[in-house]
Design a protein around this motif. Sequence first.
Motif, PDB file in Angstrom:
ATOM      1  N   THR A 206      14.224  10.211   4.944  1.00  0.00           N
ATOM      2  CA  THR A 206      13.377  11.205   4.279  1.00  0.00           C
ATOM      3  C   THR A 206      14.150  12.095   3.315  1.00  0.00           C
ATOM      4  OG1 THR A 206      13.702  12.715   6.147  1.00  0.00           O
ATOM      5  CG2 THR A 206      11.777  11.269   6.224  1.00  0.00           C
ATOM      6  N   SER A 207      15.430  11.827   3.122  1.00  0.00           N
ATOM      7  CA  SER A 207      16.221  12.619   2.171  1.00  0.00           C
ATOM      8  C   SER A 207      17.285  11.719   1.561  1.00  0.00           C
ATOM      9  CB  SER A 207      16.887  13.800   2.883  1.00  0.00           C
ATOM     10  OG  SER A 207      17.927  13.345   3.738  1.00  0.00           O
ATOM     11  N   ILE A 208      18.105  12.284   0.688  1.00  0.00           N
ATOM     12  CA  ILE A 208      19.162  11.521   0.052  1.00  0.00           C
ATOM     13  C   ILE A 208      20.194  11.048   1.066  1.00  0.00           C
ATOM     14  CG2 ILE A 208      20.546  13.550  -0.424  1.00  0.00           C
ATOM     15  CD1 ILE A 208      20.213  10.492  -2.680  1.00  0.00           C
ATOM     16  N   HIS A 209      20.284  11.746   2.184  1.00  0.00           N
ATOM     17  CA  HIS A 209      21.265  11.387   3.214  1.00  0.00           C
ATOM     18  C   HIS A 209      20.643  10.372   4.187  1.00  0.00           C
ATOM     19  CE1 HIS A 209      23.762  14.600   1.693  1.00  0.00           C
ATOM     20  NE2 HIS A 209      22.762  15.452   1.844  1.00  0.00           N
ATOM     21  N   PRO A 210      21.394   9.375   4.685  1.00  0.00           N
ATOM     22  CA  PRO A 210      22.832   9.183   4.504  1.00  0.00           C
ATOM     23  C   PRO A 210      23.224   8.560   3.176  1.00  0.00           C
ATOM     24  CG  PRO A 210      21.945   7.448   5.859  1.00  0.00           C
ATOM     25  CD  PRO A 210      20.814   8.390   5.612  1.00  0.00           C
ATOM     26  N   GLY A 211      22.273   8.130   2.365  1.00  0.00           N
ATOM     27  CA  GLY A 211      22.612   7.589   1.059  1.00  0.00           C
ATOM     28  C   GLY A 211      21.864   6.302   0.751  1.00  0.00           C
ATOM     29  N   PHE A 212      22.245   5.695  -0.371  1.00  0.00           N
ATOM     30  CA  PHE A 212      21.642   4.453  -0.826  1.00  0.00           C
ATOM     31  C   PHE A 212      22.722   3.394  -1.008  1.00  0.00           C
ATOM     32  CE2 PHE A 212      18.251   7.296  -1.460  1.00  0.00           C
ATOM     33  CZ  PHE A 212      17.076   6.581  -1.667  1.00  0.00           C
ATOM     34  N   LEU A 213      22.304   2.137  -1.016  1.00  0.00           N
ATOM     35  CA  LEU A 213      23.222   1.022  -1.213  1.00  0.00           C
ATOM     36  C   LEU A 213      22.940   0.375  -2.562  1.00  0.00           C
ATOM     37  CD1 LEU A 213      23.069  -0.707   2.283  1.00  0.00           C
ATOM     38  CD2 LEU A 213      24.748   0.952   1.468  1.00  0.00           C
ATOM     39  N   LEU A 214      23.980   0.162  -3.340  1.00  0.00           N
ATOM     40  CA  LEU A 214      23.889  -0.598  -4.577  1.00  0.00           C
ATOM     41  C   LEU A 214      24.495  -1.970  -4.302  1.00  0.00           C
ATOM     42  CD1 LEU A 214      23.244  -0.728  -7.613  1.00  0.00           C
ATOM     43  CD2 LEU A 214      25.593   0.053  -8.035  1.00  0.00           C
ATOM     44  N   VAL A 215      23.668  -2.993  -4.278  1.00  0.00           N
ATOM     45  CA  VAL A 215      24.096  -4.344  -3.927  1.00  0.00           C
ATOM     46  C   VAL A 215      24.217  -5.174  -5.198  1.00  0.00           C
ATOM     47  CG1 VAL A 215      23.541  -6.417  -2.599  1.00  0.00           C
ATOM     48  CG2 VAL A 215      22.894  -4.156  -1.719  1.00  0.00           C
ATOM     49  N   ARG A 216      25.396  -5.785  -5.393  1.00  0.00           N
ATOM     50  CA  ARG A 216      25.601  -6.634  -6.568  1.00  0.00           C
ATOM     51  C   ARG A 216      26.184  -7.998  -6.217  1.00  0.00           C
ATOM     52  NH1 ARG A 216      28.755  -2.242 -10.093  1.00  0.00           N
ATOM     53  NH2 ARG A 216      29.376  -1.664  -7.988  1.00  0.00           N
ATOM     54  N   GLY A 217      26.479  -8.238  -4.953  1.00  0.00           N
ATOM     55  CA  GLY A 217      26.981  -9.541  -4.544  1.00  0.00           C
ATOM     56  C   GLY A 217      25.914 -10.607  -4.709  1.00  0.00           C
ATOM     57  N   GLN A 218      26.260 -11.735  -5.300  1.00  0.00           N
ATOM     58  CA  GLN A 218      25.279 -12.768  -5.638  1.00  0.00           C
ATOM     59  C   GLN A 218      24.489 -13.248  -4.426  1.00  0.00           C
ATOM     60  OE1 GLN A 218      26.975 -16.131  -7.652  1.00  0.00           O
ATOM     61  NE2 GLN A 218      25.013 -17.131  -7.990  1.00  0.00           N
ATOM     62  N   ALA A 219      25.178 -13.506  -3.310  1.00  0.00           N
ATOM     63  CA  ALA A 219      24.486 -14.032  -2.132  1.00  0.00           C
ATOM     64  C   ALA A 219      23.499 -13.020  -1.569  1.00  0.00           C
ATOM     65  CB  ALA A 219      25.506 -14.435  -1.063  1.00  0.00           C
ATOM     66  N   LEU A 220      23.917 -11.739  -1.483  1.00  0.00           N
ATOM     67  CA  LEU A 220      23.040 -10.707  -0.935  1.00  0.00           C
ATOM     68  C   LEU A 220      21.848 -10.455  -1.850  1.00  0.00           C
ATOM     69  CD1 LEU A 220      25.716  -8.181   0.383  1.00  0.00           C
ATOM     70  CD2 LEU A 220      24.312  -9.747   1.728  1.00  0.00           C
ATOM     71  N   VAL A 221      22.092 -10.413  -3.154  1.00  0.00           N
ATOM     72  CA  VAL A 221      20.991 -10.202  -4.103  1.00  0.00           C
ATOM     73  C   VAL A 221      19.989 -11.346  -4.004  1.00  0.00           C
ATOM     74  CG1 VAL A 221      20.368 -10.092  -6.553  1.00  0.00           C
ATOM     75  CG2 VAL A 221      22.336  -8.787  -5.705  1.00  0.00           C
ATOM     76  N   HIS A 222      20.479 -12.558  -3.870  1.00  0.00           N
ATOM     77  CA  HIS A 222      19.584 -13.721  -3.748  1.00  0.00           C
ATOM     78  C   HIS A 222      18.676 -13.588  -2.528  1.00  0.00           C
ATOM     79  CE1 HIS A 222      18.283 -17.907  -4.078  1.00  0.00           C
ATOM     80  NE2 HIS A 222      18.490 -18.010  -2.780  1.00  0.00           N
ATOM     81  N   LEU A 223      19.224 -13.141  -1.416  1.00  0.00           N
ATOM     82  CA  LEU A 223      18.434 -12.970  -0.202  1.00  0.00           C
ATOM     83  C   LEU A 223      17.364 -11.898  -0.373  1.00  0.00           C
ATOM     84  CD1 LEU A 223      21.270 -13.166   2.468  1.00  0.00           C
ATOM     85  CD2 LEU A 223      19.420 -14.803   2.179  1.00  0.00           C
ATOM     86  N   LEU A 224      17.714 -10.798  -1.033  1.00  0.00           N
ATOM     87  CA  LEU A 224      16.761  -9.708  -1.220  1.00  0.00           C
ATOM     88  C   LEU A 224      15.660 -10.097  -2.207  1.00  0.00           C
ATOM     89  CD1 LEU A 224      19.340  -6.771  -1.255  1.00  0.00           C
ATOM     90  CD2 LEU A 224      17.683  -7.293   0.551  1.00  0.00           C
ATOM     91  N   VAL A 225      16.002 -10.877  -3.215  1.00  0.00           N
ATOM     92  CA  VAL A 225      14.983 -11.380  -4.145  1.00  0.00           C
ATOM     93  C   VAL A 225      14.019 -12.307  -3.404  1.00  0.00           C
ATOM     94  CG1 VAL A 225      14.568 -12.859  -6.155  1.00  0.00           C
ATOM     95  CG2 VAL A 225      16.379 -11.134  -6.222  1.00  0.00           C
ATOM     96  N   ALA A 226      14.546 -13.150  -2.510  1.00  0.00           N
ATOM     97  CA  ALA A 226      13.688 -14.043  -1.729  1.00  0.00           C
ATOM     98  C   ALA A 226      12.735 -13.242  -0.847  1.00  0.00           C
ATOM     99  CB  ALA A 226      14.557 -14.971  -0.871  1.00  0.00           C
ATOM    100  N   LEU A 227      13.226 -12.136  -0.290  1.00  0.00           N
ATOM    101  CA  LEU A 227      12.367 -11.263   0.516  1.00  0.00           C
ATOM    102  C   LEU A 227      11.244 -10.696  -0.339  1.00  0.00           C
ATOM    103  CD1 LEU A 227      11.679  -9.641   3.061  1.00  0.00           C
ATOM    104  CD2 LEU A 227      13.354  -7.926   2.323  1.00  0.00           C
TER     105      LEU A 227
END
Length: 314
Positions: A206-227
């Motif tokens: 509900t706030s900026i904490h604990p933070g956000f993740l910036l994902v740029r690894g090809q394998a992880l991005v591919h999985l999130l796009v599939a989701l």
Amino acid sequence: MHGVGISEQDESVYVELLRRRRATVAEMAEVLGLPAPAAESVMARLVALGLVTRDGNLHTVVPPDVGLGTLIVQRQTALQRVQGRLTQLMEVYQTGAAAAVSEVEALTTPEQLATWIDNMERGARREVLAFFRPPYVLDGELDVSVEVPSYRYVYERAALDDPRTPDEIGRFLKHGYEIRIAADLPSKMIIMDRASVLLPMLPDQTSIHPGFLLVRGQALVHLLVALFERVWQTATPLRLTATGVTEGIPAWDDVDIALLTYLLSGMPDKTVASRLGTSERTVQRRIQRLMKLAGTDSRMQLAWYAAQSGLIPS
């Protein structure tokens, strides 16, 4: 159907075999106008995929619910791993274990987050995909003035409880965005050009904490796009009318599911229409609408997408 190893040529041979039940390579080459070596190669691929069996020169098609159904189950299993990997990713950062900085970066201050959102918006060239669900953390919005060919957003239904959301959706629709609504979403998420993904460390934070993740690894991005694509397939389109934002025709209803089940079994349109108590032209119009919703180019792709989403009963 490149997703299951079937090309357009493979598909045409497979569909013809569904009609004939069995045939030789020479017969298939003649009826489809293929060179004999090409027909032989296609038959070999279909045998390797478990869609056809071979006994000497005679090839017999495997019932679709067995042959194609096995391929569908394999893809379903792979997609089901997607959300598990997302959960694992969250757990890694919640416990302090760090992935390579080049692939995943933690953004823990408002300044870092604002900078990266701005960079991602201005750097997008092809498409922006996003999940929106409450509670909202950021006051800012994605900039609709940025010129990107394709925007596809999915809102969680609970987001409509916020009186500002319909106006926001209406503004997006006026700018040509594709907007759909789903009963629930696994997390907030923004995907830029299938190259980088921004998502919160906690699904319900509900706030900026604990933070956000910036994902740029090809394998992880591919999985999130599939989701994203899996959720998009079953979400309901929203459209803008004179009275405001309304829900369009649901992506799939009971008639659509029955229609696709019949098609997957190899029935011709005329027989499908008779089973459904409608006209052949109506069946064809429904198929075209569903292909557009699913983003598919052929009937077999459409049936596969519906089945791997769990919409066609096993």
